[in-house]
Design a protein around this motif. Structure first.
Motif, mmCIF file in Angstrom:
data_model
loop_
_atom_site.group_PDB
_atom_site.id
_atom_site.type_symbol
_atom_site.label_atom_id
_atom_site.label_comp_id
_atom_site.label_asym_id
_atom_site.label_seq_id
_atom_site.Cartn_x
_atom_site.Cartn_y
_atom_site.Cartn_z
ATOM 1 N N GLU A 1 1.194 53.405 -12.114
ATOM 2 C CA GLU A 1 1.877 52.422 -12.964
ATOM 3 C C GLU A 1 1.598 51.001 -12.475
ATOM 4 O O GLU A 1 1.322 50.106 -13.272
ATOM 5 C CB GLU A 1 3.396 52.657 -12.922
ATOM 6 N N ALA A 2 1.687 50.805 -11.162
ATOM 7 C CA ALA A 2 1.507 49.458 -10.609
ATOM 8 C C ALA A 2 0.078 48.981 -10.864
ATOM 9 O O ALA A 2 -0.143 47.829 -11.264
ATOM 10 C CB ALA A 2 1.819 49.461 -9.115
ATOM 11 N N ALA A 3 -0.892 49.861 -10.655
ATOM 12 C CA ALA A 3 -2.297 49.475 -10.875
ATOM 13 C C ALA A 3 -2.524 49.159 -12.348
ATOM 14 O O ALA A 3 -3.184 48.169 -12.694
ATOM 15 C CB ALA A 3 -3.222 50.603 -10.408
ATOM 16 N N ALA B 1 -1.953 50.944 -1.345
ATOM 17 C CA ALA B 1 -1.353 50.711 -0.025
ATOM 18 C C ALA B 1 0.022 50.061 -0.146
ATOM 19 O O ALA B 1 0.917 50.335 0.650
ATOM 20 C CB ALA B 1 -2.280 49.850 0.821
ATOM 21 N N ARG B 2 0.189 49.191 -1.145
ATOM 22 C CA ARG B 2 1.485 48.497 -1.327
ATOM 23 C C ARG B 2 1.765 48.306 -2.800
ATOM 24 O O ARG B 2 1.624 47.208 -3.338
ATOM 25 C CB ARG B 2 1.445 47.121 -0.643
ATOM 26 N N PRO B 3 2.166 49.375 -3.491
ATOM 27 C CA PRO B 3 2.350 49.242 -4.953
ATOM 28 C C PRO B 3 3.496 48.312 -5.346
ATOM 29 O O PRO B 3 3.397 47.601 -6.342
ATOM 30 C CB PRO B 3 2.612 50.674 -5.420
ATOM 31 N N ALA C 1 -12.472 35.676 1.615
ATOM 32 C CA ALA C 1 -12.855 34.567 0.719
ATOM 33 C C ALA C 1 -14.072 34.932 -0.127
ATOM 34 O O ALA C 1 -14.611 34.084 -0.837
ATOM 35 C CB ALA C 1 -13.143 33.323 1.548
ATOM 36 N N ALA C 2 -14.510 36.179 -0.057
ATOM 37 C CA ALA C 2 -15.692 36.595 -0.820
ATOM 38 C C ALA C 2 -15.446 36.429 -2.321
ATOM 39 O O ALA C 2 -14.320 36.634 -2.788
ATOM 40 C CB ALA C 2 -16.020 38.056 -0.506
ATOM 41 N N PRO C 3 -16.472 36.040 -3.070
ATOM 42 C CA PRO C 3 -16.262 35.832 -4.513
ATOM 43 C C PRO C 3 -15.964 37.120 -5.283
ATOM 44 O O PRO C 3 -15.346 37.074 -6.348
ATOM 45 C CB PRO C 3 -17.572 35.207 -4.989
ATOM 46 N N VAL C 4 -16.404 38.259 -4.731
ATOM 47 C CA VAL C 4 -16.182 39.531 -5.434
ATOM 48 C C VAL C 4 -15.195 40.385 -4.640
ATOM 49 O O VAL C 4 -15.400 40.631 -3.453
ATOM 50 C CB VAL C 4 -17.511 40.313 -5.604
ATOM 51 N N LEU C 5 -14.144 40.796 -5.297
ATOM 52 C CA LEU C 5 -13.216 41.741 -4.681
ATOM 53 C C LEU C 5 -13.397 43.090 -5.361
ATOM 54 O O LEU C 5 -13.321 43.175 -6.579
ATOM 55 C CB LEU C 5 -11.769 41.287 -4.855
ATOM 56 N N TYR C 6 -13.662 44.125 -4.568
ATOM 57 C CA TYR C 6 -13.766 45.462 -5.153
ATOM 58 C C TYR C 6 -12.668 46.357 -4.578
ATOM 59 O O TYR C 6 -12.054 46.034 -3.575
ATOM 60 C CB TYR C 6 -15.163 46.055 -4.944
ATOM 61 N N GLY C 7 -12.439 47.475 -5.235
ATOM 62 C CA GLY C 7 -11.439 48.423 -4.739
ATOM 63 C C GLY C 7 -10.013 47.910 -4.843
ATOM 64 O O GLY C 7 -9.172 48.230 -4.015
ATOM 65 N N LEU C 8 -9.722 47.153 -5.883
ATOM 66 C CA LEU C 8 -8.353 46.650 -6.035
ATOM 67 C C LEU C 8 -7.340 47.796 -6.061
ATOM 68 O O LEU C 8 -6.223 47.673 -5.558
ATOM 69 C CB LEU C 8 -8.244 45.812 -7.326
ATOM 70 N N GLY D 1 -5.226 55.489 -14.566
ATOM 71 C CA GLY D 1 -4.048 55.934 -15.317
ATOM 72 C C GLY D 1 -4.231 57.172 -16.178
ATOM 73 O O GLY D 1 -3.272 57.635 -16.785
ATOM 74 N N SER D 2 -5.449 57.701 -16.255
ATOM 75 C CA SER D 2 -5.634 58.867 -17.119
ATOM 76 C C SER D 2 -5.399 60.159 -16.339
ATOM 77 O O SER D 2 -5.249 60.143 -15.136
ATOM 78 C CB SER D 2 -7.029 58.855 -17.730
ATOM 79 N N GLY D 3 -5.392 61.244 -17.066
ATOM 80 C CA GLY D 3 -5.156 62.530 -16.424
ATOM 81 C C GLY D 3 -3.684 62.888 -16.439
ATOM 82 O O GLY D 3 -2.836 62.148 -16.940
ATOM 83 N N VAL D 4 -3.387 64.047 -15.887
ATOM 84 C CA VAL D 4 -2.020 64.566 -15.863
ATOM 85 C C VAL D 4 -1.171 63.659 -14.973
ATOM 86 O O VAL D 4 -1.633 63.202 -13.924
ATOM 87 C CB VAL D 4 -2.021 66.008 -15.311
ATOM 88 N N ILE D 5 0.045 63.393 -15.411
ATOM 89 C CA ILE D 5 0.963 62.592 -14.590
ATOM 90 C C ILE D 5 1.212 63.337 -13.280
ATOM 91 O O ILE D 5 1.577 64.509 -13.287
ATOM 92 C CB ILE D 5 2.278 62.333 -15.361
ATOM 93 N N PRO D 6 0.970 62.668 -12.151
ATOM 94 C CA PRO D 6 1.069 63.387 -10.870
ATOM 95 C C PRO D 6 2.485 63.866 -10.558
ATOM 96 O O PRO D 6 3.461 63.230 -10.952
ATOM 97 C CB PRO D 6 0.629 62.333 -9.841
ATOM 98 N N ASP D 7 2.566 64.965 -9.831
ATOM 99 C CA ASP D 7 3.847 65.508 -9.368
ATOM 100 C C ASP D 7 4.519 64.564 -8.383
ATOM 101 O O ASP D 7 5.729 64.469 -8.322
ATOM 102 C CB ASP D 7 3.595 66.830 -8.607
ATOM 103 N N ASN D 8 3.661 63.905 -7.613
ATOM 104 C CA ASN D 8 4.125 63.111 -6.492
ATOM 105 C C ASN D 8 4.593 61.718 -6.958
ATOM 106 O O ASN D 8 3.853 61.013 -7.640
ATOM 107 C CB ASN D 8 2.907 63.022 -5.555
#
Lengths: 174, 121
Positions: free
Chosen positions: B85-87, B46-48, B33-40, B70-77
């Motif tokens: 994409e989800a983020a 964990a669940r894209p 219930a914290a007003p600030v959420l970090y690390g979205l 989203g920046s950088g080389v598109i990952p192999d994995n």
């Protein structure tokens, strides 16, 4: 007028570019440089087709050699995207490598000379801090330099962040 | 809800502190219930799949902090590609709903939507 749009994956580049294209003259051509591989590629193409549906784009799939492309009419072009085009110009189907820089720049120049408004989508691939080997390192460097040259050619450069356009050069066309 | 974006280590939580939130008011758990959420981004990683369903919950927070991934080389994995994409798409939706979007560049807050928020109280 040439507009370059950059930004990370899934930041809203395509849909924003499409909305800008709607204010530009018809006919509208969507130049798809991505070669769809497998199911993921097919899904991506399908998603982009859905986004473009009803916006009056004629899709032209062309993976390389934009320097010799002749457009049927003068209008608006949306090219998506430089990262795919660069990879396709750099590696042929047998995996042989050539320097893509001049071919990509010449290809975009050829498009610019044949349309009223040209929208070019690219991506900033050089900022993940990962040290790649061999051809990937060369690819990252090539895109960085190509982006810089395209930005020089462009009237407007926009970076997309979470769907929000940030103007880096020029102004958003009205 | 104000969306705060930026690279890893860019100073997103320092920005939240500068607005008057203390560390007890910041949580990286979606069910807090914290007003600030970090690390979205880690919640999405964990669940894209279906992460868009988090939108309403996130909009109830005062601040949502997320790394730009989203920046950088598109990952192999494949999993890494799906996550990026989800983020990215979730941040587009959050930005549409947010009163303001602040991008932290080398510790400097830049309002890219709306106005920079004032400190609390």
């Amino acid at each position: 007028m040439m507009i370059l749009l950059t930004g990370g994956s899934a930041c809203g580049k395509s849909s924003y570019a499409e909305s800008l294209c709607m204010r530009s003259p018809t006919p509208r051509f969507y130049l798809a440089a991505m070669q769809p591989y497998g199911e993921e590629g097919a899904r991506r193409v399908e998603r982009h087709r859905r986004l473009r549906a009803g916006k009056g784009f004629e899709t032209i799939e062309r993976y390389r050699d934009y320097g010799s492309l002749v457009l049927p009419e003068r209008g608006t072009v949306l090219l998506e995207c430089i990262c795919n085009l660069t990879a396709n110009e750099m590696f042929d189907d047998e995996g042989r490598m050539t320097d893509p820089r001049e071919k990509v720049i010449e290809g975009v120049g050829n498009l610019a000379s044949q349309c009223v408004d040209l929208f070019v989508i690219t991506n900033d691939v050089g900022s993940d801090g990962v040290e790649y080997e061999g051809s990937t390192a060369e690819y990252v460097r090539a895109i960085g330099e190509i982006n810089a040259r395209l930005a020089e050619m462009a009237d407007t450069v926009i970076e997309m962040v979470a769907g929000i356009p940030i103007v880096i050069k020029g102004k958003i066309p009205q | 809800m104000i969306l705060v974006l930026g690279a890893s280590g860019a100073g997103k939580r320092a920005f939240a502190r500068s607005l008057g939130y203390n560390d007890d008011e910041m949580s990286c758990r979606i069910d807090s219930a914290a007003p600030v959420l970090y690390g979205l981004e880690e919640i999405v990683r964990a669940r894209p799949e279906g992460s868009e369903a988090l939108l309403e919950t996130l909009c109830k927070r005062e601040l949502v902090l997320c790394c730009e991934v989203g920046s950088g080389v598109i990952p192999d994995n494949l999993a890494d590609r799906v996550f990026r994409e989800a983020a990215g798409r979730l941040c587009v939706l959050l930005a549409q709903r947010a009163e303001a979007v602040v991008r932290i560049v080398a510790g400097i807050p830049v309002a890219i939507k709306g106005e920079l928020p004032c400190a609390r109280c």
